[in-house]
Write a protein that holds these residues in place. Structure first.
Motif, PDB file in Angstrom:
ATOM      1  N   TYR A  33       0.830  -1.155   0.075  1.00  7.96           N
ATOM      2  CA  TYR A  33      -0.157  -0.017  -0.165  1.00  7.96           C
ATOM      3  C   TYR A  33       0.935   1.209  -0.120  1.00  7.96           C
ATOM      4  CZ  TYR A  33      -2.958  -3.506   2.384  1.00  7.96           C
ATOM      5  OH  TYR A  33      -3.738  -4.559   2.769  1.00  7.96           O
ATOM      6  N   TYR A  35       0.206   5.183   1.176  1.00 10.67           N
ATOM      7  CA  TYR A  35      -0.815   6.233   1.667  1.00 10.67           C
ATOM      8  C   TYR A  35      -0.098   7.580   1.628  1.00 10.67           C
ATOM      9  CZ  TYR A  35      -3.059   2.207   3.897  1.00 10.67           C
ATOM     10  OH  TYR A  35      -3.994   1.052   4.153  1.00 10.67           O
ATOM     11  N   GLY A  40      -2.512  15.665  11.073  1.00  2.00           N
ATOM     12  CA  GLY A  40      -3.622  15.907  11.670  1.00  2.00           C
ATOM     13  C   GLY A  40      -4.924  15.218  11.116  1.00  2.00           C
ATOM     14  N   GLN A  41      -4.412  14.423  10.090  1.00  2.00           N
ATOM     15  CA  GLN A  41      -5.361  13.477   9.406  1.00  2.00           C
ATOM     16  C   GLN A  41      -4.878  12.037   9.552  1.00  2.00           C
ATOM     17  OE1 GLN A  41      -8.158  14.736   7.886  1.00  2.00           O
ATOM     18  NE2 GLN A  41      -7.777  16.609   8.721  1.00  2.00           N
ATOM     19  N   GLY A  42      -5.762  11.214   9.026  1.00  2.51           N
ATOM     20  CA  GLY A  42      -5.270   9.762   8.856  1.00  2.51           C
ATOM     21  C   GLY A  42      -4.751   9.445   7.528  1.00  2.51           C
ATOM     22  N   PRO A  43      -4.058   8.257   7.515  1.00  2.00           N
ATOM     23  CA  PRO A  43      -3.653   7.820   6.120  1.00  2.00           C
ATOM     24  C   PRO A  43      -4.707   7.718   5.083  1.00  2.00           C
ATOM     25  CG  PRO A  43      -2.497   6.574   7.927  1.00  2.00           C
ATOM     26  CD  PRO A  43      -3.826   7.541   8.596  1.00  2.00           C
ATOM     27  N   GLU A  44      -4.485   8.387   3.904  1.00  4.83           N
ATOM     28  CA  GLU A  44      -5.292   8.149   2.730  1.00  4.83           C
ATOM     29  C   GLU A  44      -4.751   7.366   1.745  1.00  4.83           C
ATOM     30  OE1 GLU A  44      -5.510  11.448   0.410  1.00  4.83           O
ATOM     31  OE2 GLU A  44      -7.383  10.980  -0.691  1.00  4.83           O
ATOM     32  N   LEU A  45      -5.542   6.266   1.634  1.00  2.00           N
ATOM     33  CA  LEU A  45      -4.840   5.072   0.467  1.00  2.00           C
ATOM     34  C   LEU A  45      -4.588   5.930  -0.876  1.00  2.00           C
ATOM     35  CD1 LEU A  45      -4.025   2.354  -0.109  1.00  2.00           C
ATOM     36  CD2 LEU A  45      -6.399   1.864  -0.763  1.00  2.00           C
ATOM     37  N   GLN A  48      -3.165   0.419  -4.139  1.00  2.00           N
ATOM     38  CA  GLN A  48      -3.043  -0.815  -3.282  1.00  2.00           C
ATOM     39  C   GLN A  48      -2.586  -1.793  -4.402  1.00  2.00           C
ATOM     40  OE1 GLN A  48      -6.017  -2.319  -0.977  1.00  2.00           O
ATOM     41  NE2 GLN A  48      -5.717  -4.251  -1.034  1.00  2.00           N
ATOM     42  N   GLN A 103      -1.357  -4.351   8.633  1.00  2.00           N
ATOM     43  CA  GLN A 103      -0.278  -3.838   8.007  1.00  2.00           C
ATOM     44  C   GLN A 103       0.740  -3.305   8.770  1.00  2.00           C
ATOM     45  OE1 GLN A 103      -2.258  -0.597   5.639  1.00  2.00           O
ATOM     46  NE2 GLN A 103      -4.266  -1.685   5.373  1.00  2.00           N
TER      47      GLN A 103
ATOM     48  N   GLN B  34      -9.324  -2.560  12.780  1.00  2.00           N
ATOM     49  CA  GLN B  34      -7.742  -2.679  13.350  1.00  2.00           C
ATOM     50  C   GLN B  34      -7.530  -1.314  13.966  1.00  2.00           C
ATOM     51  OE1 GLN B  34      -5.134  -3.670  10.235  1.00  2.00           O
ATOM     52  NE2 GLN B  34      -6.588  -4.856   9.109  1.00  2.00           N
ATOM     53  N   TYR B  36      -4.156   1.038  15.582  1.00  2.00           N
ATOM     54  CA  TYR B  36      -2.939   1.443  15.225  1.00  2.00           C
ATOM     55  C   TYR B  36      -2.442   2.503  16.125  1.00  2.00           C
ATOM     56  CZ  TYR B  36      -3.014  -1.267  11.021  1.00  2.00           C
ATOM     57  OH  TYR B  36      -3.058  -2.192  10.156  1.00  2.00           O
ATOM     58  N   LEU B  89      -5.155   5.345  15.809  1.00  2.95           N
ATOM     59  CA  LEU B  89      -5.909   5.085  14.354  1.00  2.95           C
ATOM     60  C   LEU B  89      -6.817   4.157  14.542  1.00  2.95           C
ATOM     61  CD1 LEU B  89      -2.876   5.950  12.140  1.00  2.95           C
ATOM     62  CD2 LEU B  89      -4.964   7.681  12.696  1.00  2.95           C
ATOM     63  N   GLU B  93     -11.978  -2.395   7.535  1.00  5.81           N
ATOM     64  CA  GLU B  93     -11.795  -3.332   6.356  1.00  5.81           C
ATOM     65  C   GLU B  93     -12.887  -3.983   6.135  1.00  5.81           C
ATOM     66  OE1 GLU B  93      -8.679  -6.107   6.730  1.00  5.81           O
ATOM     67  OE2 GLU B  93      -9.290  -7.214   5.252  1.00  5.81           O
ATOM     68  N   VAL B 102      -9.199  -1.125   3.056  1.00  7.59           N
ATOM     69  CA  VAL B 102      -8.834  -0.482   4.417  1.00  7.59           C
ATOM     70  C   VAL B 102      -9.028   0.859   4.255  1.00  7.59           C
ATOM     71  CG1 VAL B 102      -7.230  -0.437   6.266  1.00  7.59           C
ATOM     72  CG2 VAL B 102      -7.367  -2.438   4.909  1.00  7.59           C
ATOM     73  N   PHE B 104      -8.845   4.410   6.913  1.00  9.23           N
ATOM     74  CA  PHE B 104      -8.515   4.906   8.357  1.00  9.23           C
ATOM     75  C   PHE B 104      -9.204   6.114   8.886  1.00  9.23           C
ATOM     76  CE2 PHE B 104      -4.508   2.543   9.518  1.00  9.23           C
ATOM     77  CZ  PHE B 104      -4.209   2.233   8.576  1.00  9.23           C
ATOM     78  N   GLY B 105      -9.370   6.281  10.064  1.00  6.57           N
ATOM     79  CA  GLY B 105     -10.112   7.463  10.688  1.00  6.57           C
ATOM     80  C   GLY B 105      -8.757   8.546  10.819  1.00  6.57           C
ATOM     81  N   ILE B 106      -9.118   9.610  11.265  1.00  2.00           N
ATOM     82  CA  ILE B 106      -8.327  10.752  11.264  1.00  2.00           C
ATOM     83  C   ILE B 106      -7.404  10.542  12.639  1.00  2.00           C
ATOM     84  CG2 ILE B 106      -9.682  12.401  10.204  1.00  2.00           C
ATOM     85  CD1 ILE B 106     -10.363  13.841  12.843  1.00  2.00           C
TER      86      ILE B 106
END
Lengths: 114, 114
Positions: A33, A35, A40-45, A48, A103, B34, B36, B89, B93, B102, B104-106
């Motif tokens: 993956y 990202y 301040g944000q979560g990972p954005e895909l 993949q 992951q 999940q 993290y 985080l 999924e 998958v 993720f949240g912020i």
């Protein structure tokens, strides 16, 4: 303990230049993956891979971003041309399979576009 | 589209207390959730995975619950320590567009005060 390797760790580039990031996943991990994470944000895909095939690149800005995993092992993410809004942390992660497994993330590449 | 929500406000608790973080999702129930941990400038580190048919999962001082009726997962850290201070985080999924995805949240920033 096996780790995901990424390089470079930091990259400063000027707007309109090309930039490339490299990732070496944990040996034997079929899923890889990329990202993007803004502070301040979560990972954005972004993309993949399952082995060498792309299974999701719906959030990848394809006019300027490209990704490949030619032999199903390591991977490269490229941006050309870079824009100011691309400044972010770029994270690579791998997992044994696409479903039901955790992951493992690399340390990331911090990109600054000036 | 499926969304995952975490309390964006930071959580401050006293050392020794139990920290409880919340993750809510909309629409369909994900196959897995999940959790993290992410420290500043580093990639996320996997903590726990819970399946749709599991109600609770534990690992040392950590506990995760999965309530498909409330569409919510709770993440608990008992006997919290200053070293637990980090951003946590939540990631879901589930199937989207024919394959596992998958999201993720912020993240929620936890600060454990000595």
């Amino acid at each position: 303990e096996a780790e995901v390797a990424q390089s470079p760790r930091y990259k400063i580039t000027e707007k309109s230049q090309a930039v490339a990031f490299w990732c070496d996943p944990i040996s034997g991990h079929a899923t890889l993956y990329w990202y993007r994470q803004i502070l301040g944000q979560g990972p954005e895909l972004l993309v993949q891979f399952q082995d060498e095939s792309v299974v999701d690149d719906s959030q990848l800005p394809k006019d300027r971003f490209s990704a490949e995993r030619l032999k199903g092992v390591d991977s490269t993410l490229k941006i050309q041309p870079a824009e100011l809004g691309d400044s972010a942390m770029y994270l690579c992660a791998s997992s044994r399979a696409a479903t039901g497994y955790e992951q493992y993330f690399g340390p990331g590449t911090r990109l600054t576009v000036t | 589209s499926q969304k995952i929500e975490q309390n964006s406000e930071a959580l401050n608790i006293q050392e020794g207390k139990t920290a409880t973080l919340t993750c809510n999702y909309t629409n369909y129930s994900p196959a897995y959730l999940q959790w993290y941990r992410q420290d500043p400038g580093r990639g996320p580190v996997f903590l726990l995975l819970i399946r749709e048919n599991e109600k609770e999962k534990r690992k040392e001082r950590l506990k995760v619950t999965f309530d498909t009726t409330l569409k919510q997962s709770l993440f608990h850290i008992t006997a919290s320590q200053p070293a637990d201070s980090a951003t946590y985080l939540c990631a879901q999924e589930g199937y989207s567009g024919g394959y596992q995805k998958v999201t993720f949240g912020i993240g929620t920033k936890l600060q454990v005060i000595p």
